[in-house]
Design a protein around this motif. Structure first.
Motif, short mmCIF file in Angstrom:
data_model
loop_
_atom_site.label_atom_id
_atom_site.label_comp_id
_atom_site.label_asym_id
_atom_site.label_seq_id
_atom_site.Cartn_x
_atom_site.Cartn_y
_atom_site.Cartn_z
N THR A 33 0.66 -1.26 -0.16
CA THR A 33 0.21 -0.40 -0.05
C THR A 33 0.55 1.46 0.13
O THR A 33 0.53 2.14 -0.80
CB THR A 33 -1.16 -0.04 1.16
N TYR A 34 2.14 1.30 0.85
CA TYR A 34 2.66 2.28 0.87
C TYR A 34 3.44 2.56 -0.21
O TYR A 34 3.61 3.36 -0.46
CB TYR A 34 3.09 2.49 2.44
N ASP A 35 4.07 1.32 -0.56
CA ASP A 35 4.73 1.63 -2.02
C ASP A 35 3.66 2.15 -3.52
O ASP A 35 4.40 3.51 -3.93
CB ASP A 35 5.61 0.59 -2.40
N ARG A 36 2.86 2.16 -3.38
CA ARG A 36 1.70 2.99 -4.15
C ARG A 36 1.38 4.34 -3.86
O ARG A 36 2.06 5.15 -4.48
CB ARG A 36 0.71 2.57 -4.79
N GLU A 37 1.73 4.36 -2.35
CA GLU A 37 1.89 5.86 -1.76
C GLU A 37 2.77 6.43 -2.13
O GLU A 37 2.64 7.60 -2.33
CB GLU A 37 1.50 6.04 -0.73
N VAL A 38 4.05 5.68 -2.35
CA VAL A 38 5.13 6.85 -2.54
C VAL A 38 5.55 7.05 -3.45
O VAL A 38 5.41 8.64 -3.90
CB VAL A 38 6.91 5.34 -1.90
N GLU A 39 5.04 6.69 -4.73
CA GLU A 39 4.84 6.75 -6.21
C GLU A 39 3.87 8.17 -7.31
O GLU A 39 4.12 8.48 -7.44
CB GLU A 39 4.64 5.23 -7.15
N ARG A 40 2.84 7.01 -6.06
CA ARG A 40 1.54 8.59 -5.84
C ARG A 40 2.53 10.42 -5.28
O ARG A 40 2.03 11.53 -6.32
CB ARG A 40 0.69 8.50 -5.13
#
Length: 386
Positions: free
Chosen positions: A361-368
């Motif tokens: 979840t936070y990997d995607r948040e980092v990219e965003r």
């Protein structure tokens, strides 16, 4: 009987060195394990008197000679061989033949010799602390103890791959701002040192009154042109001072606290560390590493010292029977979503799986967040240069 000199650590990680009598290498290693020591190096050659285990080990000058990408590939290949039913000794022998790069081949050859002589795989890897991290070694040790070496190797490979993917995403996202900053900085430097001085002569000839912004530009241009060497020296001293400040424990802790409080950048740094914490803990727990040991390893992996410092609070909470989610909430540095997901994992007995979901979840948040940050930085930098 031969005398063997050893370097080892106890179960608390305290370095120990000494000697013992044993008929051969395997027996010496067995004696150390019987004393609840983790052997790092065992040799029948007396070490130099100035040698200390507290100093970094130099293994034939091999330091960080295997790239992260190669390490992932090697680990995956070894997992495949072991999972196919081939013994570890034979798998390492095959792997040595498969590896093409000389540095990796030399390290794996030494590891294979240790394993063939009776050392555990984890102890053999521990001979190369600059190549194989504590996380890597402890997961292998847990896999050997539980008879799940192949799954542990797969977990390590997956962890390394995800970690490198996150680093690559961050680096690739920052390339454009870095290029824009470099080009813009060079353009401004040319403007102040070449273009403005020519206009200055023209203004002097005209003798007309100049507006305040123009006077400021002319002053800055003259100052930079006349004192460029002093400016460079001051800049170098400031950079050196900042590096020295970050190398101090208190300085690094203070700076990391400042970073977490910055708008946009603080949120991004927090998300990166939450992802790193969750994935590391999930990987270690799924491989059978005890949760307190997993926290110790995770603390060393975290980059932000302010967040890493909260691991002591987590350990104390676990010892008091408060679980993981409650102490995490008390630290005040972990976001509510992550804490809530971890609490659900504890309640359902699927903590390792839930930690993996938190990391994803936070990997995607980092990219965003990186994309959002770049979209804000780009017009700001263009406006600043204008």
């Amino acid at each position: 009987m031969n005398i063997f000199y050893y370097k080892a650590t106890d179960r608390l990680g305290k370095p120990i060195e000494g000697n013992l009598e044993a008929p051969d290498y395997q027996n010496a290693v067995a004696q150390l394990r019987g004393l609840n020591y983790f052997p790092i190096q065992v040799s029948d050659n007396q070490p130099d008197k100035n040698f200390s285990i507290k100093r970094p080990l130099q293994i034939n000058g091999l330091r960080n000679k295997i790239s992260a990408k190669d390490l992932v590939s090697i680990t995956q290949q070894l997992a495949t061989l072991v999972d196919s039913g081939i013994t570890l000794d034979k798998s390492l022998s095959i792997l040595v033949d498969l590896v093409e790069k000389s540095q990796a081949k030399e390290i794996l050859t030494k590891v294979h010799k240790k394993v063939h002589a009776g050392s555990s795989f984890a102890d053999a890897l521990a001979e190369f602390p600059k190549v194989f991290s504590k996380l890597y070694i402890n997961m292998i040790r847990a896999g050997e103890a539980g008879g799940t070496l192949a799954p542990s190797l797969n977990s390590v490979a997956s962890f390394l791959e995800k970690s490198e993917e996150l680093k690559a995403n961050i680096k690739s996202a920052m390339i454009y701002p870095a290029i824009l900053t470099s080009v813009g900085g060079f353009a401004i430097l040319v403007l102040f040192t070449v273009v403005i001085p020519r206009f200055s002569k023209l203004f002097d000839e005209l003798g007309a009154a100049l507006p305040l912004p123009t006077k400021i530009m002319l002053f800055l241009s003259t100052f930079i042109t006349n004192h460029w060497l002093a400016i460079i020296m001051v800049f170098i001293l400031l950079v050196a001072g900042f590096i020295f400040y970050l190398k101090q424990k208190k300085g690094r802790l203070h700076w990391d606290g400042i970073v977490l409080g910055l708008p946009l950048f603080g949120s991004l740094a927090q998300k990166i560390e939450v992802s790193r914490f969750s994935r590391t803990m999930a990987t270690l727990l799924s491989s059978g590493v005890a949760i307190l040991g997993a926290l110790n390893i995770t603390q060393a992996i975290l980059n932000n010292r302010m967040i890493a410092a909260t691991m002591g609070q987590l350990r104390q909470g676990l010892k008091e029977g408060n679980g993981l989610s409650k102490p995490l909430q008390q630290t005040g540095v972990f976001p509510p979503l992550a804490i809530h997901m971890i609490a659900i994992g504890e309640e359902t007995g699927t903590l390792d799986k839930m930690l993996t979901k938190v990391a994803n979840t936070y990997d995607r948040e980092v990219e965003r967040s990186i994309k959002q940050l770049i979209s804000l930085i780009e017009p700001f930098m263009i406006l600043s240069m204008a």
